[in-house]
Design a protein around this motif. Structure first.
Motif, PDB file in Angstrom:
ATOM      1  N   ASN B 361       0.865  -1.184   0.000  1.00  0.00           N
ATOM      2  CA  ASN B 361       0.000   0.000   0.000  1.00  0.00           C
ATOM      3  C   ASN B 361       0.898   1.229   0.000  1.00  0.00           C
ATOM      4  OD1 ASN B 361       0.900   0.114   2.641  1.00  0.00           O
ATOM      5  ND2 ASN B 361      -1.107   0.648   3.486  1.00  0.00           N
ATOM      6  N   GLY B 362       0.287   2.385  -0.072  1.00  0.00           N
ATOM      7  CA  GLY B 362       1.053   3.619  -0.255  1.00  0.00           C
ATOM      8  C   GLY B 362       2.027   3.907   0.873  1.00  0.00           C
ATOM      9  N   SER B 363       1.646   3.528   2.081  1.00  0.00           N
ATOM     10  CA  SER B 363       2.490   3.830   3.234  1.00  0.00           C
ATOM     11  C   SER B 363       3.359   2.641   3.645  1.00  0.00           C
ATOM     12  CB  SER B 363       1.614   4.244   4.421  1.00  0.00           C
ATOM     13  OG  SER B 363       0.718   3.193   4.726  1.00  0.00           O
ATOM     14  N   ASP B 364       3.337   1.575   2.880  1.00  0.00           N
ATOM     15  CA  ASP B 364       4.110   0.358   3.163  1.00  0.00           C
ATOM     16  C   ASP B 364       3.688  -0.332   4.448  1.00  0.00           C
ATOM     17  OD1 ASP B 364       7.232   1.853   1.991  1.00  0.00           O
ATOM     18  OD2 ASP B 364       5.587   0.915   0.880  1.00  0.00           O
ATOM     19  N   SER B 365       2.504  -0.011   4.947  1.00  0.00           N
ATOM     20  CA  SER B 365       2.085  -0.659   6.186  1.00  0.00           C
ATOM     21  C   SER B 365       1.326  -1.951   5.916  1.00  0.00           C
ATOM     22  CB  SER B 365       1.187   0.276   6.995  1.00  0.00           C
ATOM     23  OG  SER B 365       0.028   0.580   6.238  1.00  0.00           O
ATOM     24  N   ALA B 366       0.922  -2.148   4.690  1.00  0.00           N
ATOM     25  CA  ALA B 366       0.158  -3.347   4.363  1.00  0.00           C
ATOM     26  C   ALA B 366       0.587  -3.896   3.022  1.00  0.00           C
ATOM     27  CB  ALA B 366      -1.338  -3.030   4.334  1.00  0.00           C
ATOM     28  N   ILE B 367       0.387  -5.196   2.853  1.00  0.00           N
ATOM     29  CA  ILE B 367       0.707  -5.843   1.585  1.00  0.00           C
ATOM     30  C   ILE B 367      -0.460  -6.710   1.157  1.00  0.00           C
ATOM     31  CG2 ILE B 367       3.199  -5.791   1.889  1.00  0.00           C
ATOM     32  CD1 ILE B 367       3.182  -8.538   2.958  1.00  0.00           C
ATOM     33  N   MET B 368      -0.541  -6.938  -0.134  1.00  0.00           N
ATOM     34  CA  MET B 368      -1.668  -7.696  -0.670  1.00  0.00           C
ATOM     35  C   MET B 368      -1.195  -8.649  -1.744  1.00  0.00           C
ATOM     36  SD  MET B 368      -5.151  -6.309  -2.470  1.00  0.00           S
ATOM     37  CE  MET B 368      -4.370  -5.170  -3.557  1.00  0.00           C
ATOM     38  N   THR B 369      -1.834  -9.800  -1.803  1.00  0.00           N
ATOM     39  CA  THR B 369      -1.520 -10.765  -2.851  1.00  0.00           C
ATOM     40  C   THR B 369      -2.738 -11.632  -3.107  1.00  0.00           C
ATOM     41  OG1 THR B 369       0.102 -12.408  -3.588  1.00  0.00           O
ATOM     42  CG2 THR B 369      -0.636 -12.564  -1.319  1.00  0.00           C
ATOM     43  N   GLY B 370      -2.746 -12.344  -4.216  1.00  0.00           N
ATOM     44  CA  GLY B 370      -3.905 -13.137  -4.576  1.00  0.00           C
ATOM     45  C   GLY B 370      -3.737 -14.601  -4.237  1.00  0.00           C
ATOM     46  N   SER B 371      -4.854 -15.334  -4.382  1.00  0.00           N
ATOM     47  CA  SER B 371      -4.849 -16.767  -4.113  1.00  0.00           C
ATOM     48  C   SER B 371      -5.851 -17.411  -5.060  1.00  0.00           C
ATOM     49  CB  SER B 371      -5.214 -17.003  -2.642  1.00  0.00           C
ATOM     50  OG  SER B 371      -5.269 -18.382  -2.356  1.00  0.00           O
ATOM     51  N   TYR B 372      -6.339 -18.596  -4.712  1.00  0.00           N
ATOM     52  CA  TYR B 372      -7.303 -19.300  -5.559  1.00  0.00           C
ATOM     53  C   TYR B 372      -8.724 -19.034  -5.098  1.00  0.00           C
ATOM     54  CZ  TYR B 372      -3.246 -21.724  -7.400  1.00  0.00           C
ATOM     55  OH  TYR B 372      -2.046 -22.011  -7.990  1.00  0.00           O
ATOM     56  N   ASN B 373      -9.657 -19.532  -5.884  1.00  0.00           N
ATOM     57  CA  ASN B 373     -11.072 -19.353  -5.565  1.00  0.00           C
ATOM     58  C   ASN B 373     -11.459 -17.868  -5.548  1.00  0.00           C
ATOM     59  OD1 ASN B 373     -13.193 -21.452  -4.765  1.00  0.00           O
ATOM     60  ND2 ASN B 373     -13.667 -19.749  -3.416  1.00  0.00           N
ATOM     61  N   ASN B 374     -10.718 -17.073  -6.315  1.00  0.00           N
ATOM     62  CA  ASN B 374     -10.939 -15.622  -6.331  1.00  0.00           C
ATOM     63  C   ASN B 374     -10.742 -14.977  -4.971  1.00  0.00           C
ATOM     64  OD1 ASN B 374     -11.322 -15.458  -9.051  1.00  0.00           O
ATOM     65  ND2 ASN B 374     -13.536 -15.220  -8.972  1.00  0.00           N
ATOM     66  N   PHE B 375      -9.943 -15.627  -4.129  1.00  0.00           N
ATOM     67  CA  PHE B 375      -9.604 -15.013  -2.855  1.00  0.00           C
ATOM     68  C   PHE B 375      -8.358 -14.152  -3.024  1.00  0.00           C
ATOM     69  CE2 PHE B 375     -12.926 -17.079  -1.158  1.00  0.00           C
ATOM     70  CZ  PHE B 375     -12.761 -18.211  -0.378  1.00  0.00           C
ATOM     71  N   PHE B 376      -8.309 -13.095  -2.240  1.00  0.00           N
ATOM     72  CA  PHE B 376      -7.062 -12.350  -2.140  1.00  0.00           C
ATOM     73  C   PHE B 376      -6.819 -12.028  -0.673  1.00  0.00           C
ATOM     74  CE2 PHE B 376      -8.952  -8.064  -1.742  1.00  0.00           C
ATOM     75  CZ  PHE B 376     -10.206  -8.266  -2.275  1.00  0.00           C
ATOM     76  N   ARG B 377      -5.566 -11.857  -0.354  1.00  0.00           N
ATOM     77  CA  ARG B 377      -5.202 -11.717   1.047  1.00  0.00           C
ATOM     78  C   ARG B 377      -4.504 -10.395   1.288  1.00  0.00           C
ATOM     79  NH1 ARG B 377      -5.354 -14.637   5.161  1.00  0.00           N
ATOM     80  NH2 ARG B 377      -3.379 -15.761   5.318  1.00  0.00           N
ATOM     81  N   MET B 378      -4.782  -9.799   2.441  1.00  0.00           N
ATOM     82  CA  MET B 378      -4.098  -8.569   2.825  1.00  0.00           C
ATOM     83  C   MET B 378      -3.498  -8.759   4.197  1.00  0.00           C
ATOM     84  SD  MET B 378      -7.060  -6.144   1.380  1.00  0.00           S
ATOM     85  CE  MET B 378      -6.529  -4.578   1.917  1.00  0.00           C
ATOM     86  N   PHE B 379      -2.287  -8.275   4.366  1.00  0.00           N
ATOM     87  CA  PHE B 379      -1.579  -8.424   5.627  1.00  0.00           C
ATOM     88  C   PHE B 379      -1.197  -7.053   6.146  1.00  0.00           C
ATOM     89  CE2 PHE B 379      -1.074 -12.969   5.185  1.00  0.00           C
ATOM     90  CZ  PHE B 379      -1.045 -13.168   3.816  1.00  0.00           C
ATOM     91  N   ASP B 380      -1.506  -6.831   7.412  1.00  0.00           N
ATOM     92  CA  ASP B 380      -1.114  -5.581   8.063  1.00  0.00           C
ATOM     93  C   ASP B 380       0.214  -5.841   8.753  1.00  0.00           C
ATOM     94  OD1 ASP B 380      -0.733  -3.493   9.929  1.00  0.00           O
ATOM     95  OD2 ASP B 380      -2.878  -3.138  10.033  1.00  0.00           O
ATOM     96  N   ARG B 381       1.227  -5.125   8.350  1.00  0.00           N
ATOM     97  CA  ARG B 381       2.558  -5.408   8.870  1.00  0.00           C
ATOM     98  C   ARG B 381       2.717  -4.999  10.322  1.00  0.00           C
ATOM     99  NH1 ARG B 381       6.782  -2.547   5.766  1.00  0.00           N
ATOM    100  NH2 ARG B 381       8.192  -3.977   6.821  1.00  0.00           N
ATOM    101  N   ASN B 382       1.931  -4.036  10.745  1.00  0.00           N
ATOM    102  CA  ASN B 382       2.094  -3.554  12.119  1.00  0.00           C
ATOM    103  C   ASN B 382       1.391  -4.454  13.122  1.00  0.00           C
ATOM    104  OD1 ASN B 382       3.586  -1.220  11.299  1.00  0.00           O
ATOM    105  ND2 ASN B 382       1.652  -0.379  10.555  1.00  0.00           N
TER     106      ASN B 382
END
Lengths: 288, 457
Positions: B361-382
C-alpha cells in the motif's frame, strides 16, 4: 543367482521378513512408488511441453530440476541403474547419469523409452496403494510406475553392454504382448552375448510375466500409439512446428490436468485450423 | 516522493477499514461489440497519482480507467473509475525463424511519471516493449478558409482574406499513440519491466537476460545481466522478476526460480553478473520435498515505497526483506499454507507454476496478494493481522461491505467456511494493484476487474 530358463518368482527373497520390517518395506516401497510416479509425470510434462506453441522456459527448468533431484536420490538408493542406461545410452559414463535439461526433451529414441518399461509387469506393485494422492495419476501411469519399479529392483543386474540386446528383446516382447512364451525367445537371443549370468536379456527373460491381461499396459500402449511420431523428429522438435496434430497427446494432457484448462490448449485448435487451411491450399496448388 | 508515516497516519488495514465494493468492470461489457469473448486480464497498474488505472489483457489490448472527479454534490466523496481509453497495444506476430507465434498478451504495464498534460506508459508482451502516449483533445481548430467545404484546397487567387483559425471546444477525445517501439532485444520471454528513478532509463527482463534501455533510444539497449550458460543443457535457474530501486537509480534487483534475490549496483560494472547483495533464506530441512524448489521459485519482487524493504512472492508465502539483511527475510506471511499437502495435485494440474504478484500500500504498512477461488489476502505489517476477501459477483453488491472469508483447513467446517477441497483452482487472482495514496485496490479475477475501496465513516 539366476540360471537360464528358470522363471524367477517374485516371492523369492521375501521369506522370513518380520512384520515390522514388512511395514517398513511397504512404506519405503510406497515412497519409491510415489517418487517414480512423480518422475513419470514430470517426464511426460517435459515431452508434452514441446507440443505446445513455445515452452515456458521457467516451467521446463523447474520440471527438469525436479527430475534431476529424483534421479539423484534414486542414484543414491541404487535404484537408478536401469533407468540411467535407458536415458544415457551405451558408452556414457556414470557421471552423465544426471540427465541434463535438453536430454529429457530429446527426440524419438529417448521418447520411446516409456515403452521399454511397459512390458514388464510387477504383480506385487499393482496390488499396493500406489499413491497417497488419488488425483495424482491415471491408471495407466501408475502401472508404468509399477513396471519401472520392478525393473529398478533388478537393475543391479543390468550391464550396459546389454542395452542393445534389451531394445531388440523389447520389440519382440511388445509384438506378442506379454505372453509367457517370450521367455524362451529372449533367452535364446541373448544366450550368446551374456557376459555373466546377470544380464539384461536374462533379467527380462527370467521374469514371469504375471497377469498377462492386456489391461493397463495396452492402455499405456494406446496412449503412446496415438502420438504422432513426427513430433519426435529432431527437426520438428527444434523448430517447434506442429503438423496436423492428432487428438492423442492432447487427450493425455487433458487427462493429466483435468481442472486446469490452459489457455495454450485453447489456442491450438486455431493453429490447427490454420494449418489445415494451409494444407488445403497446398493441395490446390499441387493439384493432387 | 515518499514521506515516512507518522503513527497517526498509519492505517490499520484490517480492523478499522471495511472494504467496500465500489464497482465491477467486466471486460465482457467493453469488448463484446466485436464479438469476442472476454479476455483474461494479465496485468493491472495504477499510475503515480492513482488517477488512472491501466489493465492489459491476453488479447493485447490496454484499457485505461480514470477516476471521476470528486463532486461536492455526492454523498460519497470518492470517485468511481470509468473507462478513459482503450487501444490495441500489441498484435500477434509470427517468428519466421523459429516458426513460432509470438503472443500478443500484455505481460506488464508500467506508467512513467507524469511530466506534462499527456500520460505515458510502457507495455510489454513476450518480445516487444512499446511506449504509448495518452493525450486528451478537447478543442478543435475551426475557421480555416484554405479549403472548400468538401476539403479541396481552394485556388490561391480566390483567397482574399487572412483568417486565423479559432479553437472551439469539442467532445473530449482520448488518443493513444505509440511513440517508441523497443524490439528485437529479447530472445526469451519478457517477464518484467521497470522504470528507473532517473526517469530516463528503464530495464526489461526475460528468463535469462536483463537489458537497460534509454526511453529515447529504440535501436539499442545495454545488456546488464546475462545468466545464460554456455551450454543450455546446464541451465538450472532462470530470472523470474526484476525491479529498479525507487530512489537509487543505480540499484536494481532480480529474483530467480531458485528462490534467490540478487541486488546489483550498476556503478560496479557494466555487466552486473556479479551481485552486490545476495538474498536467500536457508531451507528448512524438515519441510523438504521434491517440490521444495518449485514452491520456492519467486514469482514477483517489489520494492517498498520507502526503498528500505523489498517483498517477494513465492508459491505459498510472501516475504518482506530488509535490504540490509541478506540471510533471511524480516517478515514472512503465509498466503495459503493449507495447499502444502496438495502440492502433488497442484503439480499435476500445473497450478504450482502459477505466478502470483504482490503489492504494497502507499504507506508500506500493508501488503496484498492473490490466491485461488478468487480469494485475495491482505496483511497488516504492524498488527500482523490478515484478512481474506473474495472477488466475486455473487458476494459483491455496489457499496456493500466485503465479508472476510475463511478456509477450513481441517476438523469441523464452520458455517461460511470453505473447505480446501472445494476451492476452485481455475479462479486465481494473479494480479492486484493498490492505489499509491489511498485505500483503493484493483483486483483482476480472470477477465473481471474489481475495484474496492475502504468505507468512509
Amino acid at each position: 543367482m539366476f540360471s537360464k530358463g528358470t522363471k524367477r518368482k517374485f516371492s523369492d527373497g521375501d521369506e522370513e521378513i518380520s512384520d515390522e520390517s514388512l511395514v517398513g518395506a511397504r512404506v519405503a516401497s510406497s515412497y519409491s512408488l510415489q517418487r517414480q510416479s512423480l518422475l513419470d509425470m514430470s517426464l511426460i510434462k517435459l515431452q508434452l511441453c514441446h507440443m505446445l506453441v513455445e515452452p515456458n522456459l521457467c516451467r521446463s527448468v523447474l520440471i527438469a530440476n525436479t527430475v534431476r533431484q529424483i534421479q539423484e536420490e534414486m542414484t543414491h538408493d541404487g535404484s537408478w541403474h536401469m533407468v540411467t542406461e535407458a536415458f544415457c545410452g551405451p558408452g556414457q559414463s556414470p557421471s552423465e547419469r544426471l540427465v541434463a535439461t535438453e536430454v529429457l526433451c530429446r527426440s524419438r529414441e529417448q521418447d520411446a523409452e516409456p515403452k521399454l518399461f511397459s512390458v514388464i509387469s510387477y504383480e506385487g506393485c499393482r496390488e499396493e496403494e500406489v499413491v497417497a494422492d488419488e488425483t495424482l495419476c491415471s491408471v495407466s501411469v501408475s502401472d508404468t510406475v509399477s513396471n519401472v519399479c520392478l525393473a529398478g529392483r533388478v537393475g543391479q543386474c543390468w550391464e550396459k553392454s546389454e542395452l542393445s540386446g534389451v531394445e531388440r528383446d523389447e520389440e519382440a516382447l511388445e509384438d506378442s504382448r506379454l505372453g509367457s512364451g517370450e521367455d524362451e525367445e529372449i533367452d535364446t537371443e541373448d544366450g550368446a552375448s551374456t557376459e555373466s549370468p546377470k544380464t539384461t536379456g536374462q533379467v527380462f527373460g527370467t521374469f514371469e510375466i504375471k497377469n498377462g491381461s492386456p489391461g493397463p499396459d495396452s492402455a499405456l500402449e494406446e496412449l503412446f500409439s496415438d502420438v504422432d511420431t513426427s513430433y519426435y523428429d529432431l527437426d520438428t522438435m527444434l523448430t517447434g512446428m506442429q503438423s496436423a496434430p492428432k487428438m492423442g497427446p492432447y487427450d493425455l494432457l487433458d487427462s493429466l490436468a483435468p481442472s486446469h484448462s490452459s489457455p495454450s490448449i485453447v489456442s491450438t485448435p486455431t493453429c490447427r485450423s490454420d494449418l489445415n487451411e494451409l494444407d488445403h491450399i497446398m493441395e490446390i496448388i499441387v493439384g493432387s | 516522493a515518499y514521506a515516512s508515516p507518522t503513527a497517526a497516519a498509519v492505517v490499520l488495514v484490517c480492523d478499522t477499514v471495511q472494504w467496500c465494493f465500489l464497482s465491477i468492470l467486466n471486460n465482457c461489457l467493453i469488448f463484446l461489440p466485436f464479438g469476442y469473448a472476454a479476455d483474461i486480464i494479465s496485468t493491472v497498474e495504477f499510475n503515480c497519482s492513482g488517477e488512472l488505472l491501466a489493465t492489459g489483457d491476453k488479447g493485447g489490448r490496454v484499457v485505461i480507467f480514470q477516476r471521476e472527479q470528486e463532486s461536492k454534490n455526492r454523498l460519497l466523496s470518492r470517485g468511481e473509475y470509468n473507462v478513459y481509453s482503450t487501444f490495441q497495444s500489441h498484435e500477434p506476430e509470427f517468428d519466421y525463424l523459429k516458426s513460432l507465434e509470438i503472443e500478443e498478451k500484455i505481460n506488464k504495464i508500467r506508467w512513467l511519471p507524469q511530466q506534462n498534460a499527456a500520460h505515458f506508459l510502457l507495455s510489454a508482451n513476450d518480445k516487444t516493449i512499446k511506449l504509448w502516449k495518452i493525450s486528451e483533445r478537447d478543442k478543435r481548430a475551426e475557421g480555416y478558409n484554405l479549403k472548400d467545404e468538401d476539403g479541396r484546397l481552394r485556388d490561391q487567387f480566390r483567397i482574399t482574406t487572412l483568417r486565423v483559425p479559432v479553437l472551439m471546444p469539442m467532445d473530449l477525445m482520448v488518443e493513444a499513440s505509440p511513440r517508441r517501439i523497443f524490439a528485437n532485444a529479447h530472445t526469451y520471454h519478457i517477464n518484467s519491466i521497470s522504470v528507473n528513478s532517473d526517469y530516463e532509463t528503464y530495464l526489461s527482463a526475460d528468463d535469462l537476460r536483463i537489458n537497460l534501455w534509454h526511453l529515447e533510444i529504440t535501436d539499442r539497449s545495454f545488456n546488464i545481466v546475462d545468466i545464460k550458460p554456455a551450454n543450455m543443457e546446464e541451465l538450472t535457474e532462470v530470472i523470474t522478476a526484476a525491479e529498479c530501486h525507487p530512489h537509487q537509480c543505480n540499484v536494481f534487483v532480480y529474483s530467480s526460480s531458485k528462490g534467490t534475490i540478487r541486488l546489483c549496483d550498476m556503478r560496479a560494472a557494466a555487466l552486473c553478473d556479479r551481485h552486490s547483495k545476495f538474498f536467500e533464506e536457508p531451507e528448512d530441512p524438515s519441510s523438504r520435498s521434491f517440490f521444495s524448489e518449485i514452491i520456492s521459485s519467486i514469482s514477483d519482487v517489489k520494492f517498498s515505497h520507502s526503498g528500505r524493504y523489498m517483498m517477494t512472492r513465492d508459491y505459498l508465502s510472501v516475504k518482506v526483506w530488509d535490504l540490509n539483511m541478506e540471510n533471511r527475510p524480516v517478515e514472512t506471511y503465509q498466503v495459503h499454507e493449507y495447499l502444502r499437502s496438495k502440492l502433488c495435485s497442484l503439480y499435476e494440474n500445473d497450478c504450482i507454476f502459477d505466478k502470483f504478484e504482490c503489492c504494497w500500500n502507499g504507506s508500506d504498512s500493508a501488503i496484498m496478494t492473490g490466491s485461488y477461488n478468487n480469494f485475495f489476502r491482505m496483511f497488516d505489517r504492524n498488527t500482523r493481522r490478515d484478512i481474506t476477501l473474495e472477488a466475486s459477483r455473487e458476494n459483491s453488491k455496489p457499496r456493500a461491505m466485503l465479508k472476510p472469508r475463511k478456509v477450513c483447513t481441517g476438523g469441523k467446517r464452520k458455517k461460511d467456511e470453505i473447505s480446501v477441497d472445494s476451492l476452485d483452482f481455475n479462479k486465481k487472482i494473479l494480479h492486484t494493484a493498490w492505489h499509491p495514496k489511498e485505500n483503493v485496490i484493483a483486483v483482476a479475477a480472470t477477465n473481471n476487474l474489481y475495484i474496492f475501496q475502504d468505507k468512509i465513516n
